[in-house]
Scaffold this motif. Structure first.
Motif, mmCIF file in Angstrom:
data_model
loop_
_atom_site.group_PDB
_atom_site.id
_atom_site.type_symbol
_atom_site.label_atom_id
_atom_site.label_comp_id
_atom_site.label_asym_id
_atom_site.label_seq_id
_atom_site.Cartn_x
_atom_site.Cartn_y
_atom_site.Cartn_z
ATOM 1 N N ILE B 71 8.576 -34.376 24.214
ATOM 2 C CA ILE B 71 8.182 -35.773 24.068
ATOM 3 C C ILE B 71 6.837 -35.875 23.371
ATOM 4 N N ALA B 72 6.132 -34.756 23.269
ATOM 5 C CA ALA B 72 4.835 -34.772 22.606
ATOM 6 C C ALA B 72 5.049 -34.712 21.099
ATOM 7 N N LEU B 95 17.979 -42.679 31.414
ATOM 8 C CA LEU B 95 17.489 -41.438 32.022
ATOM 9 C C LEU B 95 17.012 -40.517 30.907
ATOM 10 N N THR B 96 15.855 -39.924 31.072
ATOM 11 C CA THR B 96 15.335 -39.035 30.042
ATOM 12 C C THR B 96 15.276 -37.599 30.554
ATOM 13 N N TYR B 97 15.663 -36.692 29.689
ATOM 14 C CA TYR B 97 15.586 -35.272 30.037
ATOM 15 C C TYR B 97 14.911 -34.514 28.909
ATOM 16 N N LEU B 98 13.998 -33.640 29.254
ATOM 17 C CA LEU B 98 13.338 -32.799 28.256
ATOM 18 C C LEU B 98 13.890 -31.389 28.341
#
Lengths: 336, 336
Positions: B71-72, B95-98
């Motif tokens: 996300i950076a 929903l967010t997943y890295l």
DNA sequence: AAAATGACAGAAAACGTTTTCGTAAAAAAG
DNA sequence: CTTTTTTACGAAAACGTTTTCTGTCATTTT
């Protein structure tokens, strides 16, 4: 989607549904070899438990919500990163909601969250939050809520923040010791703790060094970048314009850089600048930007950790945590 | 959390549970005045339907997942912003997943998603994705999946991308017309379409202008910023060093700026630079950075819109959408 | 030898919705 | 005045888990 469920699994194994369920949850009521059989079959058929059935029954969602004003802000990006890191490691899911600095959106988001969709909420308030009515409703219901960065000024709220007063103070002091006599403060509208504390630090520094405070030097900005840029240009073209500027948020510093380019003011010769900011490229700007940098990633991690302690009831009694992390001031060319 | 449910509501109103449910869903089977009574009572008691019960019964979660490598990265931040905008407007949760550029993480994430937690998935692959095995499993099950930016090179995948070949070509061309004779390309490891297409554009431009391609001019970078910086320094200190650089991703451009500072190379005098990037501060850098900027926000919006069309079965038959948006090349001082 | 315990497994209830089906009463049609 | 249709509502099943409650053996304790 995968339509294989406990029923299907139990038929395949010649066991009852409950036994299969227990086996998968490693219950003592099931023999080791049955467990093994079940596990293998589950693996083979790629069984994925239905999260809704599970959540409905157990009243646990294994999900937390992150509510933030905007995402086009390095601070929040880093904070989310910290939150995700902790959450994923704990096996939790993360729902994100953007309020777009809009109290109405924020309210309706919180309202929706009361349905039990999440086990806890991490929130950074939008700048025009008036009362925390909705929120206290949530909290009163015993719902775990942790505030970070932009927090309400109430005793009962668990918060994770940075030392805003100190940051404002030191930044101002740095401008003063670099020779500034007239320092403007770019603030955002509203009455959030962050804004107020940073400004109080600024005012305290002025007082310490015997600089009279001047209401004209406090620029109240909005969410409209263009309007802000005009506001900043205006004060910089004023008679008796400031020779130093403290920007309370990153984006105002960016607007200011653009404003200076337009009216041909040279930083740091004509104007020294320092800003609260998490910009990764601060040191690559022209000139490099002095910053007070909050440890956003750590703030996210701390906030998430605190929330999980609350969810897991590891915070006992009426204890309310108020965690404060330190920002770091990095002087670069914009304020030398 | 709010423990008032349909049962409670129905008791309060002297109606059956089913009637209350129907009233709230505005069924034709319920009279107007009963609906009104029910609505008012629901409002009064602040009834919030249990999302899990609802999802369990209706087999709809009103939730989508966004799976991204990190996300950076301004690109992904903007894309998420676009996705959230569309999703929130449609009443969907996100929903967010890295995956942290980690194929293992990506795989387990996808596996979890098969439980039915979400109605659809938006995904940008991590750079070391090898086979799309897990994913095709999802897709074969008829599960709506939309790929954006980093997409697999398979015909059956709905994708939203930018014109990477063209971007690479034009960027390289711009460097050449600015006088560069020896142009290096900073690529990220892996074989994702984005990387490959951008490089092919670069190679095509070299060919068009009769510049021989040189394997030494292609720098394969990793996820380790420090290591990348060393790699870049190395090629810049080489005999026959490049006089132009095309960076395929933002963070490599940043590493390069640092590298140049360290070894005292002046951009654009000694080295002209252009990079794929969504940096908001590109024009404020020293020197301002020429960029090929993908319309990340729009890509997010398009991807989300496409996903919702798929979820709502508005995409008929075997149709597979492959949407391509145009990047814009903005020349600034780094490549003049 | 009787009673108690323990190991293992199944039946069934519960979580809170949605939806199908059934059925009164009222209205319309014949 | 029937018969059919419509209107308005309730009963109950269903979604897929988890968990409590029983129950059956086999083993151990009295």
């Amino acid at each position: 989607m995968s339509s294989i469920n406990l029923k299907r699994l139990s038929e395949e194994l010649g066991l009852s549904i409950s036994s299969v369920s227990k086996a998968l949850r490693d219950s003592y009521e099931i023999s080791a070899e049955t467990k093994k059989r079940v596990m293998e079959m589950a693996e083979k058929l790629n069984y994925q438990p239905n999260p809704f059935a599970s959540s409905l029954r157990r009243k646990k969602s294994l999900t937390v919500a992150v509510v933030i004003p905007e995402i086009a802000n390095n601070y929040f990006v880093l904070a989310i990163n910290g939150i995700q890191t902790v959450a994923q490691q704990k096996g939790y899911h993360v729902l994100t909601y953007l309020t777009h600095e809009n109290a109405k959106d924020q309210e309706s988001t919180i309202k929706h969250l009361q349905g039990g969709r999440v086990d806890g909420v991490l929130i950074s308030l939008c700048s025009d939050t008036s009362t925390g009515e909705q929120l206290s409703e949530l909290q009163n219901a015993g719902f775990p809520v942790v505030f970070f960065d932009r927090v309400p000024d109430a005793p009962g709220c668990p918060t994770v923040t940075t030392d805003d007063f100190d940051g404002g103070f030191k930044a101002t002091e740095q401008l003063i010791t670099s020779g500034c006599k007239k320092i403007a403060y770019l603030r955002v509208s509203g009455y959030l703790s962050t804004t107020v504390n940073r400004m109080n630090g600024y005012l305290a520094a002025l007082q310490k060094y015997g600089i009279p405070q001047d209401p004209k030097m406090i620029v109240e900005c909005s969410n409209d970048d263009d309007a802000n840029q005009e506001l900043i240009k205006k004060i910089l073209k004023m008679r008796g314009r400031p020779d130093g500027i403290l920007s309370s948020v990153e984006k105002l510093a960016v607007s200011m850089y653009y404003a200076c380019t337009e009216i041909n003011l040279k930083i740091p010769k004509d104007l020294k600048v320092i800003s609260f900011s998490c910009l990764r490229t601060a040191s690559l700007l022209s000139p490099s930007l002095s910053t007070i940098t909050p440890p956003a990633f750590e703030i996210g991690k701390e906030a998430a950790s605190l929330l999980f302690r609350m969810i897991e009831k590891k915070v006992y009694g009426n204890r309310v945590d108020k965690i404060v992390l330190n920002s770091s001031l990095i002087q670069r060319n914009s304020s030398r």
